[in-house]
Design a protein around this motif. Structure first.
Motif, mmCIF file in Angstrom:
data_model
loop_
_atom_site.group_PDB
_atom_site.id
_atom_site.type_symbol
_atom_site.label_atom_id
_atom_site.label_comp_id
_atom_site.label_asym_id
_atom_site.label_seq_id
_atom_site.Cartn_x
_atom_site.Cartn_y
_atom_site.Cartn_z
ATOM 1 N N TRP A 101 0.881 -1.256 0.008
ATOM 2 C CA TRP A 101 -0.118 -0.036 -0.007
ATOM 3 C C TRP A 101 1.040 1.371 -0.062
ATOM 4 O O TRP A 101 2.030 1.152 0.280
ATOM 5 N N GLN A 102 0.285 2.599 -0.301
ATOM 6 C CA GLN A 102 0.888 3.610 0.144
ATOM 7 C C GLN A 102 0.047 4.606 0.508
ATOM 8 O O GLN A 102 -1.289 4.498 0.458
ATOM 9 N N MET A 103 0.393 5.731 1.170
ATOM 10 C CA MET A 103 -0.220 6.503 1.878
ATOM 11 C C MET A 103 0.198 7.820 2.083
ATOM 12 O O MET A 103 1.260 8.121 2.730
ATOM 13 N N PRO A 104 -0.527 8.842 1.782
ATOM 14 C CA PRO A 104 0.109 10.098 2.095
ATOM 15 C C PRO A 104 0.174 10.356 3.503
ATOM 16 O O PRO A 104 -0.665 10.189 4.179
ATOM 17 N N ASP A 118 2.041 -4.517 17.556
ATOM 18 C CA ASP A 118 0.663 -5.379 17.258
ATOM 19 C C ASP A 118 0.254 -5.127 15.982
ATOM 20 O O ASP A 118 1.048 -5.265 14.886
ATOM 21 N N ASP A 119 -1.025 -4.663 15.670
ATOM 22 C CA ASP A 119 -1.430 -4.472 14.176
ATOM 23 C C ASP A 119 -1.168 -3.129 13.615
ATOM 24 O O ASP A 119 -1.721 -2.727 12.645
ATOM 25 N N LEU A 120 -0.318 -2.286 14.577
ATOM 26 C CA LEU A 120 -0.318 -0.870 13.924
ATOM 27 C C LEU A 120 1.215 -0.894 13.684
ATOM 28 O O LEU A 120 2.252 -1.458 13.705
ATOM 29 N N ILE A 139 2.025 9.174 14.358
ATOM 30 C CA ILE A 139 0.890 8.665 13.601
ATOM 31 C C ILE A 139 0.950 6.944 13.629
ATOM 32 O O ILE A 139 2.048 6.430 13.393
ATOM 33 N N ALA A 140 -0.474 6.513 14.132
ATOM 34 C CA ALA A 140 -0.665 5.220 13.919
ATOM 35 C C ALA A 140 -1.400 4.666 12.718
ATOM 36 O O ALA A 140 -2.631 5.540 12.679
ATOM 37 N N LEU A 141 -0.930 3.992 11.887
ATOM 38 C CA LEU A 141 -1.265 3.374 10.851
ATOM 39 C C LEU A 141 -1.745 2.080 10.902
ATOM 40 O O LEU A 141 -1.108 1.096 11.610
ATOM 41 N N ASP A 142 -2.741 1.419 9.956
ATOM 42 C CA ASP A 142 -2.997 0.117 9.928
ATOM 43 C C ASP A 142 -1.967 -0.775 9.210
ATOM 44 O O ASP A 142 -1.647 -0.214 7.994
ATOM 45 N N ARG A 143 -1.198 -1.581 9.908
ATOM 46 C CA ARG A 143 -0.279 -2.235 9.106
ATOM 47 C C ARG A 143 -0.554 -2.961 8.086
ATOM 48 O O ARG A 143 0.211 -3.046 7.015
ATOM 49 N N THR A 145 -3.523 -2.099 5.918
ATOM 50 C CA THR A 145 -3.967 -1.365 4.657
ATOM 51 C C THR A 145 -3.083 0.164 4.622
ATOM 52 O O THR A 145 -3.230 0.667 3.670
ATOM 53 N N GLY A 146 -2.434 0.620 5.795
ATOM 54 C CA GLY A 146 -1.710 1.937 5.576
ATOM 55 C C GLY A 146 -2.865 2.985 6.154
ATOM 56 O O GLY A 146 -2.584 4.010 6.124
ATOM 57 N N GLY A 147 -4.112 2.505 6.351
ATOM 58 C CA GLY A 147 -5.064 3.667 6.898
ATOM 59 C C GLY A 147 -4.795 4.282 8.351
ATOM 60 O O GLY A 147 -4.206 3.362 9.076
ATOM 61 N N ARG A 148 -5.301 5.357 8.292
ATOM 62 C CA ARG A 148 -4.900 6.157 9.648
ATOM 63 C C ARG A 148 -5.861 5.797 10.840
ATOM 64 O O ARG A 148 -6.812 5.866 10.748
ATOM 65 N N ARG A 149 -5.148 5.313 11.821
ATOM 66 C CA ARG A 149 -5.957 4.962 13.102
ATOM 67 C C ARG A 149 -5.975 6.572 14.117
ATOM 68 O O ARG A 149 -7.301 6.752 14.313
ATOM 69 N N TRP A 150 -4.995 6.965 14.280
ATOM 70 C CA TRP A 150 -4.836 8.116 14.934
ATOM 71 C C TRP A 150 -3.615 8.864 15.033
ATOM 72 O O TRP A 150 -2.531 8.059 14.482
#
Length: 434
Positions: A101-104, A118-120, A139-143, A145-150
């Motif tokens: 994945w890629q994420m700005p 864990d999964d972050l 910045i905490a991302l989902d490992r 998908t790269g989606g931002r958690r917080w």
């Protein structure tokens, strides 16, 4: 996307160094025709033998990008653009190099740290433009998908119960400590500390569990990171010594380092009972060297002491950096950087005696992706590329593995891979021949 190419690797003796075995004496008086026949046979065999080929994955990385191996991911952060364009984080799956994945990145800043929790995926950087002023941000991302958690201000430190400590501030301004749930960033507790020094007791397996906070007037507290509660406190120096004494925590000891008198005093972590005191010239700090404590100062050298008694075990002026590895120490020679490279002369020591168990020689260590990756060293190879070797900390021996003709440096380990910058600025993923 990743690109695959064929790399011709070499494993051979390093030119300029003595051969491992003596050559047999040359025969005298052999006819020239025998030599020509032998040469022709060798050429034929060489031409007919298949080249030692292997597939190399090539990953793009622009100039100024930050790259890091985090467990089974290779992460590349493209720098922010000159017009304020956001940085871009790209994740590639190891060992194949497929882009996951890629994420700005949502915050403009300079990023330097990435870690798995864990999964972050935790990404730490420094933001210049913020409502509360410049400072670190996590910045905490989902490992997956790269989606931002917080995201929150502060640099993150994992705690044994799975939560995260976020720290902002410094010695002069004071600090704000917040412990948050890793899943969503919810604050469990927070603590405003006035100006003073802060040192954490690290734990390689689970982060940190306690910290020592010392005020300039000499009041020192041991606090629990699970709750922020004070576990023990004492007045260890007076206001006249402000700025001259620092407090550290290593194992079950609180150590005060007095730079005026060049003394280290050790106290029990839980009750501040005094254990021992030792004086070392030009003392600056104490470092954890596994079974011993390493005392280092402004000049060259290390003094090793027994943490239980404070007894001086050995001293050696040769060593600059020293760090533990199992039941050994790895040490670099003072001012041993190679001309035009980041290589250093490195040795393996016995912690209790300081005896040199083996010399690795001049290498730059590849950064480990996870604990247990072992030591791999690289150094420039005559004619271009990098020589790669496995460095054994048990006996100080070196086993040469490879020559990567297209590698330039900035090498990291990723399991069975060695990942290095290539001559053209991209990164190459080479299978590590162990």
């Amino acid at each position: 996307m990743s690109e695959r190419m064929i790399d011709l690797g070499e494993v051979r003796h390093d030119p300029g160094e003595p051969d491992p075995l003596p050559r047999p004496p040359r025969a005298v008086g052999r006819p020239l025709r025998c030599a020509l026949v032998l040469l022709a046979a060798l050429v034929t065999l060489t031409a007919g033998a298949p080249a030692d080929r292997r597939e190399v994955v090539v990953l793009p990385a622009p100039l100024g990008a930050q790259a890091m191996v985090v467990e089974d991911l290779f992460l590349v952060i493209d720098p922010a653009g000159p017009q304020g364009r956001q940085g871009l984080l790209r994740a590639y799956r190891l060992p194949g190099g497929e882009r996951e994945w890629q994420m700005p990145l949502p915050v403009q800043g300079r990023y330097w740290g990435m870690s798995a929790h864990d999964d972050l995926l935790l990404v730490t950087g420094y933001q210049v433009f913020a409502d509360d002023g410049p400072g670190p941000v996590t910045i905490a991302l989902d490992r997956a998908t790269g989606g931002r958690r917080w995201q929150q201000q502060g640099s993150a430190l994992p705690l044994p119960d799975g939560s995260l400590l976020l720290e902002t501030g410094d010695d002069e301004r004071g600090r704000l400590l917040r412990v948050v749930d890793a899943c969503c960033g919810t604050v469990r507790w927070q603590l405003d500390l006035p100006p003073g020094q802060l040192d954490y007791r690290p734990d390689e397996a689970s982060g940190a569990d306690r910290f020592v906070y010392s005020r300039p007037d000499g009041r020192v507290e041991v606090r629990d990171l699970a709750t922020g509660a004070v576990r023990a406190s004492a007045d260890l120096w007076g206001p006249a010594d402000a700025g001259q004494i620092i407090a550290q925590v290593i194992g079950d000891l609180v150590l005060t380092v007095d730079r005026t008198t060049a003394t280290v005093t050790a106290y029990d972590l839980d009750g501040f009972g005094r254990r021992w005191q030792i004086r070392v010239d030009e003392l600056l700090y104490v470092s954890n060297c596994g079974p011993v404590l390493c005392l280092q100062g402004r000049g060259a050298g290390v003094v090793a002491v027994d943490p239980a008694s404070g007894r001086r075990l050995w001293a050696d002026t040769r060593w600059g950096g020293v760090w533990p590895s199992g039941d050994r120490l790895v040490a670099s020679v003072v001012d041993s950087h190679g001309a035009g490279s980041d290589t250093e002369q490195i040795a393996v020591l016995d912690p209790r005696t300081g005896r040199v168990l083996g010399w690795w020689g001049r290498w730059q260590l590849a950064l480990p992706g996870t604990l247990g990756d072992g030591f791999v060293g690289v150094r420039p190879y005559p004619g271009g590329g990098l020589l790669v070797a496995e460095l054994h900390d048990t006996d100080g021996t070196v086993r040469r593995l490879d020559v990567l003709r297209d590698a330039a440096g900035e090498c990291q380990l990723g399991g069975a891979l060695l990942i290095c910058r290539r001559m053209d600025g991209t990164y190459g993923l080479w299978p590590l021949r162990r």
